[in-house]
Design a protein around this motif. Structure first.
Motif, mmCIF file in Angstrom:
data_model
loop_
_atom_site.group_PDB
_atom_site.id
_atom_site.type_symbol
_atom_site.label_atom_id
_atom_site.label_comp_id
_atom_site.label_asym_id
_atom_site.label_seq_id
_atom_site.Cartn_x
_atom_site.Cartn_y
_atom_site.Cartn_z
ATOM 1 N N LEU A 2 -14.491 49.094 28.883
ATOM 2 C CA LEU A 2 -15.104 47.898 28.864
ATOM 3 C C LEU A 2 -14.856 47.083 30.298
ATOM 4 O O LEU A 2 -15.946 47.112 30.957
ATOM 5 C CB LEU A 2 -14.635 47.001 28.440
ATOM 6 C CG LEU A 2 -14.845 45.870 28.094
ATOM 7 C CD1 LEU A 2 -14.950 45.648 26.895
ATOM 8 C CD2 LEU A 2 -14.866 44.660 28.771
ATOM 9 N N GLU A 6 -18.253 46.461 33.468
ATOM 10 C CA GLU A 6 -18.092 45.491 33.950
ATOM 11 C C GLU A 6 -17.995 45.897 35.967
ATOM 12 O O GLU A 6 -19.026 45.547 36.315
ATOM 13 C CB GLU A 6 -16.823 44.823 33.335
ATOM 14 C CG GLU A 6 -17.511 43.165 34.352
ATOM 15 C CD GLU A 6 -16.464 42.253 33.924
ATOM 16 O OE1 GLU A 6 -15.077 42.731 33.143
ATOM 17 O OE2 GLU A 6 -16.543 40.631 33.869
ATOM 18 N N THR A 39 -19.389 43.722 26.927
ATOM 19 C CA THR A 39 -18.668 43.565 26.261
ATOM 20 C C THR A 39 -20.057 44.194 24.289
ATOM 21 O O THR A 39 -19.655 45.224 23.837
ATOM 22 C CB THR A 39 -18.414 42.573 25.834
ATOM 23 O OG1 THR A 39 -17.495 41.674 26.110
ATOM 24 C CG2 THR A 39 -17.406 42.651 24.049
ATOM 25 N N GLU A 42 -20.923 48.071 25.764
ATOM 26 C CA GLU A 42 -19.429 49.144 25.018
ATOM 27 C C GLU A 42 -19.694 50.323 24.501
ATOM 28 O O GLU A 42 -20.112 51.605 24.148
ATOM 29 C CB GLU A 42 -18.364 48.333 24.938
ATOM 30 C CG GLU A 42 -17.980 47.801 26.055
ATOM 31 C CD GLU A 42 -17.611 49.212 27.757
ATOM 32 O OE1 GLU A 42 -16.714 50.464 26.589
ATOM 33 O OE2 GLU A 42 -17.858 49.188 28.363
#
Ligand SMILES: C[S@@+](CC[C@H](N)C(=O)[O-])C[C@H]1O[C@@H](n2cnc3c(N)ncnc32)[C@H](O)[C@@H]1O
Length: 274
Positions: A2, A6, A39, A42
């Motif tokens: 994650l 990001e 999120t 993912e």
């Protein structure tokens, strides 16, 4: 994974993803949604065995069906039976008697119905008020096909049904055979609802002769940009009968309050002026 994704998501990529969501759904997502987007992406990246978001953006460009998947990931579908009960009590007490007094069939729309709890709640209330005379019909729509499938199945967990008043629960739900703690909505109720995929950010694909008496669009507009919201309210106005009602989420009265075409009633309920 994650945090890696990001960190790797450039500003340009983030803007591109927001642009896709905003243009399809009418939302106003911006850079502040970075964490939410990463999120939600993912699991999809893992499913597709895609290692980074640049590759995923390429996939979105090459495959229009993937855009639908992406859009569904980005919608928030939280809902429940008898949500915002106080508002529904007002509908029950003051609006349903008015609708019942009409000498014809009454049309209701649950716009942004998610997994169906709102539509079934309305159907229970209408069935009760109309004493099962079949003089009402409910359209329930959402952009999220997965959620619509769940809605059509009408199967809910014991946790999901816990706020349904006992008399309604006993009348309209039955235990699902072979499944523990799962309940199915009875056909009597399901028959009153038509589920359809409708994007509220586009012209409505609804037969030209249909006019609604009451539209529920609760907890949907909060994600919309001001311009998309205004367009949607205009379209709702056009498709409501004179004297029809628009019911928004109790936190989203927004622009309608200042719009002379609507008379604000209590608790985010608006009357289309004649
Ligand atoms: C938070 S849920 C609200 C469900 C229900 N109305 C309630 O109040 O409990 C919002 C729903 O709006 C749907 N939605 C969001 N944007 C939409 C759009 N442009 N067209 C149709 N449905 C949309 C989402 O898929 C989601 O199921």
């Amino acid at each position: 994974m994650l945090l890696e994704n990001e960190a790797r998501l450039s500003e340009m990529e983030l803007l591109r993803l927001c642009e896709i969501v905003n243009s399809r759904l009418g939302f106003s997502y911006g850079p502040e949604k970075k964490m939410l987007i990463v999120t939600r992406l993912e699991r999809r990246l893992r499913q597709l065995n895609i290692g980074n978001i640049s590759q995923y953006i390429q996939r979105l460009q090459d495959d229009p069906l993937e855009v639908n998947e992406f859009i569904e990931l980005l919608t928030t579908n939280v809902t429940s039976f008898f949500r915002e009960k106080h508002q529904l009590e007002i509908v029950n007490r003051t609006i349903l008697p008015v609708l019942k007094a009409k000498d014809r069939k009454v049309f209701c729309w649950s716009a942004g119905c998610s997994s169906g709890e709102e539509a079934y709640t309305l159907s229970m209330m209408f069935s009760d008020a109309f004493s099962g005379d079949g003089r009402f019909s409910i359209l329930a729509s959402d952009i999220n096909v997965q959620k619509l499938k769940e809605a059509m199945k009408g199967v809910y967990s014991s946790e999901a049904v816990k706020d349904i008043p006992d008399n309604y629960f006993r009348r309209y739900f039955m235990p699902l055979p072979g499944e523990q703690e799962s309940y199915q909505v009875r056909n009597e109720l399901r028959r009153t609802i038509t589920f359809r995929k409708i994007n509220l950010n586009e012209e409505f694909d609804i037969p030209a002769n249909i006019r609604f008496d009451i539209i529920f669009c609760r907890n949907v507009l909060i994600y919309f940009s001001k311009a998309s919201r205004e367009q949607l309210i205009d379209r709702f106005h056009a498709i409501l009968n004179d004297g029809g009602y628009l019911v928004l989420g109790t936190c989203e009265t927004m622009d309608v309050h200042r719009d002379p075409r609507w008379k604000p009633l209590k608790n985010s309920i608006f009357l289309k002026r004649v």
